[in-house]
Structures are given as C-alpha cells and as structure tokens.
Design a protein around this motif. Structure first.
Motif, short mmCIF file in Angstrom:
data_model
loop_
_atom_site.label_atom_id
_atom_site.label_comp_id
_atom_site.label_asym_id
_atom_site.label_seq_id
_atom_site.Cartn_x
_atom_site.Cartn_y
_atom_site.Cartn_z
N ARG A 92 -11.72 12.23 -39.38
CA ARG A 92 -12.22 12.20 -38.00
C ARG A 92 -12.72 13.59 -37.59
O ARG A 92 -13.70 13.72 -36.85
CB ARG A 92 -11.13 11.68 -37.06
CG ARG A 92 -10.85 10.17 -37.30
CD ARG A 92 -10.05 9.55 -36.18
NE ARG A 92 -8.67 10.03 -36.22
CZ ARG A 92 -8.06 10.67 -35.22
NH1 ARG A 92 -8.70 10.91 -34.09
NH2 ARG A 92 -6.82 11.08 -35.35
N PHE A 93 -12.05 14.60 -38.10
CA PHE A 93 -12.47 15.99 -37.84
C PHE A 93 -13.90 16.21 -38.35
O PHE A 93 -14.73 16.83 -37.68
CB PHE A 93 -11.48 16.93 -38.54
CG PHE A 93 -11.85 18.39 -38.48
CD1 PHE A 93 -11.76 19.10 -37.29
CD2 PHE A 93 -12.27 19.06 -39.62
CE1 PHE A 93 -12.09 20.45 -37.24
CE2 PHE A 93 -12.60 20.41 -39.58
CZ PHE A 93 -12.51 21.10 -38.39
N PHE A 94 -14.19 15.66 -39.53
CA PHE A 94 -15.54 15.78 -40.09
C PHE A 94 -16.59 15.29 -39.09
O PHE A 94 -17.60 15.97 -38.84
CB PHE A 94 -15.63 14.97 -41.40
CG PHE A 94 -17.04 14.76 -41.88
CD1 PHE A 94 -17.67 15.70 -42.67
CD2 PHE A 94 -17.75 13.61 -41.51
CE1 PHE A 94 -18.99 15.52 -43.09
CE2 PHE A 94 -19.07 13.42 -41.92
CZ PHE A 94 -19.69 14.38 -42.72
N HIS A 95 -16.36 14.11 -38.52
CA HIS A 95 -17.34 13.54 -37.59
C HIS A 95 -17.40 14.33 -36.28
O HIS A 95 -18.47 14.49 -35.68
CB HIS A 95 -17.02 12.07 -37.32
CG HIS A 95 -17.39 11.17 -38.48
ND1 HIS A 95 -18.70 10.89 -38.80
CD2 HIS A 95 -16.64 10.55 -39.40
CE1 HIS A 95 -18.72 10.12 -39.88
NE2 HIS A 95 -17.49 9.89 -40.27
N ALA A 96 -16.24 14.83 -35.85
CA ALA A 96 -16.22 15.65 -34.63
C ALA A 96 -17.04 16.92 -34.84
O ALA A 96 -17.76 17.38 -33.93
CB ALA A 96 -14.78 15.98 -34.26
N MET A 97 -16.96 17.49 -36.01
CA MET A 97 -17.73 18.70 -36.34
C MET A 97 -19.22 18.38 -36.43
O MET A 97 -20.07 19.14 -35.93
CB MET A 97 -17.25 19.30 -37.67
CG MET A 97 -15.87 19.91 -37.61
SD MET A 97 -15.80 21.42 -36.61
CE MET A 97 -16.23 22.66 -37.83
N LEU A 98 -19.53 17.27 -37.05
CA LEU A 98 -20.94 16.89 -37.21
C LEU A 98 -21.62 16.74 -35.84
O LEU A 98 -22.74 17.22 -35.63
CB LEU A 98 -21.01 15.56 -37.99
CG LEU A 98 -22.40 15.17 -38.50
CD1 LEU A 98 -22.79 16.04 -39.70
CD2 LEU A 98 -22.43 13.70 -38.88
N LYS A 99 -20.90 16.10 -34.94
CA LYS A 99 -21.38 15.89 -33.57
C LYS A 99 -21.70 17.23 -32.91
O LYS A 99 -22.57 17.33 -32.06
CB LYS A 99 -20.26 15.18 -32.81
CG LYS A 99 -20.64 14.41 -31.60
CD LYS A 99 -19.50 13.48 -31.18
CE LYS A 99 -18.27 14.24 -30.69
NZ LYS A 99 -17.14 13.39 -30.32
N ARG A 100 -20.98 18.27 -33.32
CA ARG A 100 -21.17 19.61 -32.74
C ARG A 100 -22.08 20.48 -33.59
O ARG A 100 -22.08 21.71 -33.44
CB ARG A 100 -19.79 20.26 -32.52
CG ARG A 100 -18.98 19.55 -31.46
CD ARG A 100 -17.55 20.05 -31.37
NE ARG A 100 -16.86 19.45 -30.24
CZ ARG A 100 -16.26 18.26 -30.27
NH1 ARG A 100 -16.22 17.57 -31.38
NH2 ARG A 100 -15.69 17.77 -29.18
N GLY A 101 -22.80 19.86 -34.50
CA GLY A 101 -23.81 20.61 -35.26
C GLY A 101 -23.26 21.42 -36.43
O GLY A 101 -23.82 22.47 -36.79
N ILE A 102 -22.18 20.94 -37.05
CA ILE A 102 -21.65 21.62 -38.24
C ILE A 102 -21.65 20.62 -39.39
O ILE A 102 -21.01 19.56 -39.31
CB ILE A 102 -20.20 22.14 -38.02
CG1 ILE A 102 -20.08 22.90 -36.70
CG2 ILE A 102 -19.76 22.98 -39.22
CD1 ILE A 102 -20.88 24.18 -36.60
N HIS A 103 -22.36 20.94 -40.45
CA HIS A 103 -22.46 20.06 -41.62
C HIS A 103 -21.40 20.47 -42.64
O HIS A 103 -21.53 21.51 -43.29
CB HIS A 103 -23.87 20.16 -42.23
CG HIS A 103 -24.11 19.24 -43.37
ND1 HIS A 103 -24.73 19.64 -44.53
CD2 HIS A 103 -23.83 17.91 -43.54
CE1 HIS A 103 -24.83 18.60 -45.36
NE2 HIS A 103 -24.29 17.55 -44.79
#
Ligand code: PLP
Length: 430
Positions: free
Chosen positions: A381-392
């Motif tokens: 879930r952290f992965f998706h939260a980061m993606l949403k904030r512009g971190i790949h």
C-alpha cells in the motif's frame, strides 16, 4: 490520471504474456495497473499520461548517471553512426574491457555477454568445467537471473538438494543446486561437509539486492572464501547489481575478499543490454577459443552497449562520484528513519551506498526469512501511496531502490516528504 497506461496495458496483454517482457513489471506484488513510461531525464521520469515521478527504479540499477545523460547519449549516437554490429571484435569492447580490468583487479580477463542471466549461466559452466564438479551452492533470497540451475529453492526439511522453482526446470538439474541461508556460514559448512568433493562453486550476491538490500555480516564473505579454499570450490561474486554501483571497484573492493570469478551487468552497459564475467587469467583461459569451455553470442560486446557502458563508467570514475552517491543514500536513509520514528512505525533501512531498501519491521534484516517476516502487505500500500505523490518505486518489497548521480538533495527531500505522508496514510491511518 493514468488512462493511457491502462489502455496500453490492455493492448499489451493481448500481445505479450502478462503485457510485459519481464514479470516484475506487471505489478503482481503490489496490484493495480502498471504505469508505462515514456521518457526520462536525470532523476525524473514521465509516464505516457504525462505524470512526473522521481525515479528510484532506474531500470533496476543500470542508470547510475541518471536517465539520458548527455555523455551516454552522445556515445551511443556516435557508435550507432558507425554501424550497430559487425560480428567482429571492436575497439569499443577493448576500451570497456580495459576499464573493467583496471577497476576490478581480481578480473584479469573479461568476456562480454548480453545480460546478467547469461553472465551467471556462463560463469557456472566455467566453474563446473574448471573443477570437474557438478553441484554448486547458492543462497535463499539471492537472484542470479533465470538460468535453469538458478531457478531452484531449498528442498524441505532434511533434504538439502534444491527443487525446481519453476515448471520446466528438470528436477535432476535442480538437485545439483544446493541452497544455504544468507549470512549463515554454518549452513554453508554443513552443505560442504555433506558434499565435500562435488561442489564446483559458491555463488553469492556480496550485497543481497534481490531481497531488498541485505549487507553481508562481518566475516561472512571471508568465511565463504575459507570454506571454498578448504573444499576446492570456486567463489563467485555476482556483482550484476553491485558492480561499479557501490564503489569504483565494486563490492570486491569494499570487502577485500577476492573471488575467483565475478559476474557483471547493469551499470557496465549504462542502460543498454550487456553482461560480463571475468576473473583469474588461468580460469578465463579455459573459455573458448582460448580453451574449450564453449560460450558464444551473435551480439555479445555490442558496439552500442559497450560505448554506453564505457561512457557511464567514465562518469563515475572516481571516489567523488561514489561519495556523492553515499551522501544522497545516507540522506534518504536518515529521512526515512526519522519519518518512521515520528509516526512510531517500525522501519529499518538496509543500505549500501546508493542502493537501499526500507523494510517495515522492527527486527534486524539479515536474510530471506527476516524479509519475509516484514509487513509486506502494508509495504504494497505504501508503494501506491508513494506513486500517487510522484515517486516511482520498484513494485515489490524485495527490490532495491537506486539513486543516481543526477539525484540531488531536492529529489531526495521530495522522496522523504512523500514517504512521511505515505507512511502516515498506510501505517497510521489518518
Ligand atoms: N544477478 C543479479 C545479482 C541480478 O540482480 C540480476 C538481475 O536483476 C541478474 C543476475 C540477472 O540479470 P539480467 O536481468 O540482466 O538477466
């Protein structure tokens, strides 16, 4: 908005198994529809819908100078204008070989191949030929590409012989692969005692980057060297990931332990397909046509790949480049640890220079079981939260994050800020 990625993924799945050319790209671990990238520059990438990300994937490690570095692009252009492949040795190959041999003294000669997988398969063949033995030993949680002999997991219970980890790998072949526990010398010693005269080599990632980032315990690599010497086996460092990423001379330089062979890939191609294996002269002289261990390749030592590789190595030619990578890695580690502490989220960071991995756990991570015991569901879930904030990020808690020389403080701080918000979202829940 990721509508274009969605539609490309729909089409891709009709044409390619799972819509990808390599399984991790399908995001099976984290779920969701994988984004499709369109371009990159320095530390940043943009997907086909125009979203911008700070990239910590860097194509799983090769891009140590960042995306589309002008010097690397120019080297590729110049090489392409001269012709893309000749089926003869070119000067560019010799130039890259010289850089590898100079920077990694245990590598007296090097053979270029097209991928890390090819490098490890070929090094294993050489080790078997040189020792006249068929078995070899690897570690649970280390990855050495998708060669049959490596796609093997530990047999259960008292069974020490490996079992196939994929349909299509013959059980008879898998039984030749012995699997020990990373950082547990006694598990290696036990296998040598059981098979004292039939183990050709020990394969090890000197820093395990395929279970995040697990560093070798004090004395582990030196202990492997001693056991290999005692039982007449070769020691092979798989530096496909760590080679020229963690130090000017790879992890060999940091550890001070001399393996017999080293496998390389990723950074030495600067983003183009390449692999290599090398080591002691006497061993390398067993490779055809100097010797009779057969190994070949139509596109091996490809002019574009060796040009990109040499240009990339020249961009990280001295300690200063690695010191900068270390500073940025340390800054990111501190930021992640601080964010977690403030939120009371258990988190430990495994790191070697510019490769790192945060684990959601309160325990020290020394091996595969520790990684398995971390909170992988929350990580996803952290992965998706980061993606949403512009971190790949790499789409799995088992993959290392990478930094490049293009990652400056502002990029690192963007990652840290996003991580603080993401941890709050997924682990604390507000
Ligand atoms: N060895 C190690 C340590 C790796 O990390 C990888 C790939 O990630 C490989 C071998 C296989 O390399 P390739 O994917 O280029 O075949």
């Amino acid at each position: 908005i990721t509508t274009r990625s969605h539609s490309l993924f729909d089409t891709g799945q009709t044409l390619m198994p799972g819509g990808v050319s390599s399984p991790v790209r399908a995001w099976k671990s984290v779920g969701g529809v994988p984004i499709h990238m369109e371009r990159g520059r320095g530390a940043l990438v943009w997907d086909v819908d125009g979203n911008e990300y700070v990239d910590l994937v860097l194509s799983y490690g090769p891009l140590i100078a960042g995306h589309a570095h002008p010097a690397v692009i120019e080297a590729i252009h110049k090489a392409a204008e001269r012709g893309t492949t000749f089926g003869t040795t070119t000067e560019g190959e010799i130039e890259l070989a010289r850089r590898v041999v100079e920077r990694m003294p245990v590598v007296e000669q090097v053979r270029f191949v097209n991928s890390g997988t090819e490098a490890t398969m070929s090094a294993l063949r050489l080790a078997r030929a040189a020792t006249g033995r068929d078995r070899f030993l690897k570690f649970d949680g280390c990855y050495h590409g998708h060669g049959d002999s490596f796609l093997v997991k530990a047999g259960s219970g008292a069974l020490t012989l490996g079992t196939p980890d994929s349909p299509g790998v013959p059980a008879e072949l898998a039984a030749m692969t012995l699997v020990a526990d990373y950082n547990q010398l006694d598990s290696v010693a036990r296998l040598f005692e059981e098979h004292p005269r039939s183990i050709a080599c020990v394969f090890v990632e000197p820093v395990a980057g395929n279970m995040g980032c697990v560093r070798p315990a004090q004395g582990f690599l030196g202990g492997l060297r001693e056991l290999c010497d005692r039982y007449g086996a070769l020691l092979i460092f798989d530096e496909v990931m760590t080679g020229f990423r963690v130090a000017p001379g790879g992890y060999v330089e940091i550890s001070g332990v001399a393996p017999d062979l080293v496998t390389l890939g990723k950074v030495i191609g600067g983003g183009l397909p390449i692999g290599a294996y090398g080591g002691r002269l006497a061993l390398m002289q067993e490779i055809a046509p100097a010797g009779n261990v057969y190994q070949a390749g139509t596109l091996s030592g490809n002019p574009l790949a060796v040009a990109a590789g040499a240009a990339t190595l020249d961009l990280v030619a001295d300690e200063a480049a690695y010191q900068q990578l270390e500073r940025m890695g340390a800054r990111l580690q501190r930021g992640l640890e601080q964010a977690a502490r403030q939120l009371d989220v258990p988190l430990v960071v495994g790191r070697q220079g510019s490769m790192l991995c945060p684990y959601l756990t309160g325990q020290t991570v020394n091996g595969f079981q520790d990684v398995m015991d971390s909170d992988r569901a929350t990580w996803n879930r952290f992965f998706h939260a980061m993606l949403k904030r512009g971190i790949h990020l790499p789409p799995s808690p088992f993959e290392a994050w990478f930094l490049s020389t293009a990652h400056g403080q502002e990029h690192i701080d963007r990652v840290i800020d996003a991580a603080a918000e993401s941890l709050r979202e997924v682990a604390v829940g507000d």
